[in-house]
Design an enzyme around this catalytic site. Structure first.
Site, mmCIF file in Angstrom:
data_model
loop_
_atom_site.group_PDB
_atom_site.id
_atom_site.type_symbol
_atom_site.label_atom_id
_atom_site.label_comp_id
_atom_site.label_asym_id
_atom_site.label_seq_id
_atom_site.Cartn_x
_atom_site.Cartn_y
_atom_site.Cartn_z
ATOM 1 N N ASN A 147 -7.875 -0.399 3.280
ATOM 2 C CA ASN A 147 -8.018 0.843 4.314
ATOM 3 C C ASN A 147 -6.718 1.199 5.265
ATOM 4 O OD1 ASN A 147 -11.192 1.621 4.027
ATOM 5 N ND2 ASN A 147 -11.049 -0.942 4.199
ATOM 6 N N GLU A 148 -6.212 2.117 4.555
ATOM 7 C CA GLU A 148 -4.692 2.484 5.215
ATOM 8 C C GLU A 148 -5.023 3.297 6.544
ATOM 9 O OE1 GLU A 148 -2.238 0.993 4.475
ATOM 10 O OE2 GLU A 148 -1.879 0.583 2.377
ATOM 11 N N PRO A 149 -3.838 3.401 7.227
ATOM 12 C CA PRO A 149 -4.000 4.558 8.402
ATOM 13 C C PRO A 149 -4.585 5.614 7.805
ATOM 14 C CG PRO A 149 -1.916 3.241 8.519
ATOM 15 C CD PRO A 149 -2.525 2.905 7.135
ATOM 16 N N SER A 177 -7.917 6.144 7.602
ATOM 17 C CA SER A 177 -9.183 5.539 7.105
ATOM 18 C C SER A 177 -10.481 5.799 8.184
ATOM 19 C CB SER A 177 -9.186 4.242 6.895
ATOM 20 O OG SER A 177 -8.536 4.066 5.566
ATOM 21 N N THR A 214 2.750 -0.455 2.492
ATOM 22 C CA THR A 214 2.239 -1.515 1.823
ATOM 23 C C THR A 214 2.636 -1.710 0.482
ATOM 24 O OG1 THR A 214 0.228 -0.982 2.879
ATOM 25 C CG2 THR A 214 -0.218 -2.174 0.780
#
Length: 666
Positions: A186-188, A190, A205
Site C-alpha cells: 500500500n504505497e503513498p 492508498s 520501492t
C-alpha cells in the site's frame, strides 16, 4: 553488548557485533515519556530478541486456539524484517512441538506478474523460510497469485477478501514498513479503507528491490496487495522495524500526522496495533534522539551535552559560541543550563571538543603534544590497513585521508575485501573479453580459448534471467575488472603493488548461492593479513546503510579477526580501529572523533582516484535511490560536513572526512 545479525544471512559463524554504546540513550526498562508517539511502540535491544518475542506471541495464539480445536488465521509478511520470526517459529516447531496443522495463512502481497517458482516470488520466500520446515497443510496457505491475467485480478482479489472473512478474519497480522511508509504494498496515496487490489509500485520501492532482481529495470512495476482496510480488520496487528535505515520512516509513522503520503500513519487509528522495533530503528524517535524535549535528563554524560548543544546550534542556525541562556531555556535545556552553566562555559567546552576533532595528521602528528589530538603522535610512522568492502569504497569514502596518510610517509596497505563483481555491467565484461581476443592476435595459441570463452559468455548473457547468478567464468572476468581498477586507484594514491591486497573474500560469491554460509575462512584470511602487517591503525567501513549488507558483513569479519587476535597477539592492544562512512550518509556531528580537512587540490586528487573505477562511473549497476554518481555523492557529503563545522563556528574548509573510533577491546 547488543547482537547485530547479518542481513538475510545465517550469522552463526560470526560473533555478536558490539554496538558502540550510546550511554546517553534512556534505559529501555524504564517508563519513558512518549507524548510525541501516537501509538504503542515497544523497543528491544536488537532484532533477534524482538523477533523471538513476536514468534512466541504467534505461538501462544496457535497453541491457545488449537486447545479449543480452532484454526489460527495469520496474516504474514515477507522481506528481511520477518525472517528471524520465521526462524524462531521453525525452531519452536522442531524443538518444542509447535504444530501448524490448524494454521491458515494469508500473505500480504506478491509482485505482478510473478511466477510462484521464481526466486523473487513471495511464494518461494515463504516456502524457503517457513512453510517447507513446518507441518502446515499447503491447502491452508494463501499467497496472491502473480500469474493471473489482468482481467481476472479484480474477481480474484474479491475472493481473497471473502476467504479471510469466511474464516472469521485474521487473528494476527504482522507487518514490516517500507521506506515510502508502505505497509504491504500500500504505497503513498492508498486509502485507509482500501481492499485487496492490483497496485503500482513506488519508484523508491522498486529501487530497494533492485538487488534481488539484478537491476531496477527487472523489478515488476505492479503488485497485488491486501488493502489497508483488510489489515485493519485483524484482531491484532504487529508492525516490526529493524535497523537504522528504517529510523526516519518509523518516526514519521509513529509521530507524524495521519497522511496518505505515509500509509503506515493510518495505523494510528487502530486500537489493536503495536510497533515492535529494535534500538536502531527507534533511534530517531523523540524520546531517544532529543530526550530533553520530553523528560529530565542526566546531564553528567558529556556525550549527551555535546549532542544537545550541537542540536541547539543547528536548530537555531547559530554558531555554538553565540548560544544564549534563553536559547537553552526555550528548547528544553533549562536543566542543563542550571546544572552545568553558565551557558557560555558550556558553549566554550563544546566548541573546544569540536575543534580537537579536526586534524590534518590522521596518522598522528610527530613530536607534538597529542593529549588533545584524536591520534597518537608515536610511532611517527604507523603501519596502516585501509579495509575496503567493495573495490572503490576506500577512495570514495576516505580518499583524501588515504592520500594524506601515504603523503605523510606512513606504511599504508589497502585490502579490498570483496571482488565487487556483482556491480559490473554484462556488456562491460563482454567488451573486456573482446579486447583480450583482439589483443591475442591470430597466431596466439590462447586465441581459440578466448574466442570460446567469448562465445559461451555472450550466449549466457543473451539468455540470462533477472538476478540469475553469473557463471564462474563471468564472475571471474567481472572481478578482474574491479581488481584492475582497484590497483589503478591505489597506485594513484601512492601505494606499491605489494601493499595492495585483493582479498576477494569467499562469502561474497557464496551468498549468491545460499543464505546459510560460513564466514570462518573469511575471518582466517583477514587474520593472516593483520598478522602480516601488525597495523597501528585499521580503517573499516562503518556505513551500515549500505543497502546490500556487504559493509556490515565485512565489518563483522574485521571485528571478529581483531578480537581473536587480541587473545594471543600483543600488538593488537596498540591497534586503533577507525570507522569511515561512504556515499550513503555521514556520522552525526556529535559522534565524530576525527575530522580530516581537505584542500581544493586534495579534493581534486580524490576525485581522480575515484575516476580510476571506470566500471562504476556514470551509471553503477546498483545505485540505490540516489541518482548522483558516487564521486558526486562523496564530494557533496564531505562538503556538507565542512559546512556543518563552519556553521557551528569553526574554520571554513573545502571538505572534511569524518571518522569515529571503535573500541573493540571492551
Amino acid at each position: 553488548m547488543l547482537k547485530k545479525y547479518l542481513p538475510q544471512n545465517d550469522d552463526r559463524h560470526l560473533p555478536p557485533r558490539v554496538f558502540k554504546k550510546q550511554s546517553y540513550m534512556p534505559r529501555l526498562n524504564l517508563l519513558e515519556e512518549t507524548r510525541f508517539e501516537k501509538l504503542p511502540v515497544t523497543v528491544y535491544a536488537d532484532r533477534l530478541t524482538a523477533s523471538k518475542i513476536v514468534a512466541k506471541r504467534i505461538a501462544a495464539i496457535i497453541t491457545a486456539k488449537a486447545a479449543k480445536s480452532e484454526n489460527t488465521v495469520l496474516g504474514l509478511a515477507t522481506g528481511v524484517t520477518p525472517i528471524a520470526v520465521y526462524q524462531e517459529l521453525v525452531r519452536l516447531h522442531r524443538e518444542e512441538g509447535l504444530s501448524f496443522k490448524n494454521v491458515i495463512t494469508f500473505n500480504l502481497d506478491e509482485y505482478y506478474p510473478m511466477q510462484p517458482t521464481a526466486i523473487q516470488s513471495y511464494k518461494a520466500f515463504m516456502l524457503d523460510h517457513l512453510f517447507s520446515h513446518v507441518d502446515i497443510d499447503m491447502a491452508n496457505v494463501h499467497v496472491p497469485d502473480g500469474r493471473l491475467d489482468v482481467e481476472e485480478i479484480a474477481e480474484y482479489c474479491l475472493a481473497y477478501e471473502q476467504k479471510i472473512s469466511a474464516l472469521g478474519g485474521l487473528d494476527l497480522q504482522i507487518l514490516g514498513i517500507g521506506r515510502t511508509g508502505h505497509i504491504g504494498f500500500n504505497e503513498p496515496g492508498s486509502a485507509p479503507n482500501s481492499g485487496t487490489r492490483l497496485v503500482s509500485l513506488d519508484d523508491l520501492t522498486r529501487n530497494d528491490a533492485a538487488h534481488d532482481f539484478g537491476g531496477k529495470s527487472n523489478v515488476p512495476a505492479k503488485a497485488i496487495t491486501m488493502g489497508i482496510g483488510t489489515i485493519f480488520k485483524a484482531r491484532e496487528i504487529i508492525l516490526m522495524a529493524w535497523g537504522i535505515k528504517k529510523a526516519p520512516i518509523l518516526k514519521k509513522a509513529v509521530e507524524g500526522e495521519i497522511s496518505a503520503d505515509v500509509p503506515a500513519t493510518y495505523l494510528q487509528l487502530s486500537d489493536q496495533v503495536e510497533f515492535i522495533v529494535d534500538q536502531a530503528a527507534a533511534s530517531e524517535l523523540t524520546r531517544f534522539n532529543t530526550p530533553w524535549l520530553v523528560k529530565d535528563c542526566d546531564w553528567s554524560n558529556p556525550q549527551l551535552v555535546k549532542k544537545a548543544v550541537i542540536w541547539l546550534a543547528k536548530t537555531l542556525n547559530k554558531p555554538v559560541l553565540k548560544l544564549t541562556e534563553d536559547d537553552y531555556n526555550n528548547h528544553g535545556m533549562a536543566q542543563l543550563a542550571t546544572e552545568k552553566g553558565p551557558v557560555y562555559h558550556i558553549n566554550i567546552n563544546i566548541f573546544n571538543l569540536l575543534q580537537r576533532t579536526i586534524t590534518g595528521w590522521p596518522g598522528g602528528k610527530p613530536n607534538a603534544d597529542d593529549s588533545q589530538r584524536p591520534e597518537r603522535a608515536e610511532p611517527a610512522q604507523k603501519r596502516v590497513i585501509v579495509f575496503s568492502p567493495h573495490p572503490d569504497d576506500d577512495v570514495i569514502s576516505m580518499g583524501g585521508t588515504f592520500i594524506r596518510l601515504a603523503d605523510q610517509g606512513h606504511d599504508v596497505h589497502v585490502a579490498y575485501q570483496t571482488s565487487g563483481n556483482s556491480a559490473v555491467w554484462d556488456d562491460d565484461a563482454l567488451r573486456y573479453i573482446e579486447f583480450a581476443v583482439d589483443l591475442s592476435g591470430s597466431s596466439n595459441t590462447d586465441r581459440p580459448t578466448l574466442q570460446h570463452l567469448y562465445k559461451t559468455t555472450r550466449s549466457f548473457i543473451d539468455t540470462k534471467q533477472p538476478n540469475q547468478t553469473d557463471t564462474a567464468e563471468l564472475q571471474t572476468i567481472k572481478g578482474l575488472i574491479r581488481k584492475g581498477e582497484a590497483f589503478a586507484g591505489a597506485r594513484f594514491v601512492g601505494l606499491q603493488d605489494d601493499h595492495i591486497h585483493f582479498q576477494d573474500l569467499p562469502f561474497y560469491d557464496r551468498r549468491k548461492l545460499s543464505k546459510n554460509v560460513s564466514y570462518d575462512d573469511d575471518i582466517q584470511q583477514t587474520m593472516q593479513l593483520l598478522q602480516q602487517v601488525k597495523p597501528h591503525q585499521v580503517y573499516a567501513a562503518g556505513d551500515f546503510a549500505d543497502p546490500h549488507g556487504t559493509h556490515e558483513t565485512c565489518f563483522n569479519i574485521i571485528l571478529e579477526s581483531l578480537k581473536r587476535l587480541a587473545q594471543t597477539e600483543a600488538w593488537v592492544k596498540d591497534c586503533w580501529l577507525w570507522l569511515y562512512r561512504g556515499a550513503w550518509h555521514e556520522f552525526e556531528t556529535f559522534e565524530i572523533e576525527m575530522c580530516v580537512p581537505l584542500s581544493p587540490k586534495e579534493v581534486e586528487r580524490k576525485r581522480l582516484a575515484i575516476f580510476k573505477h571506470q566500471s562504476q562511473k556514470d551509471r553503477p549497476v546498483f545505485p540505490g535511490d540516489d541518482a548522483r554518481e558516487f564521486w558526486v555523492r562523496a564530494e557533496d557529503r564531505t562538503s556538507e560536513t565542512a559546512n556543518v563545522y563552519n556553521q557551528l563556528g569553526l574554520a571554513e574548509y573545502e571538505a572534511m572526512e569524518a571518522f569515529i573510533k571503535w573500541d573493540f577491546n571492551h
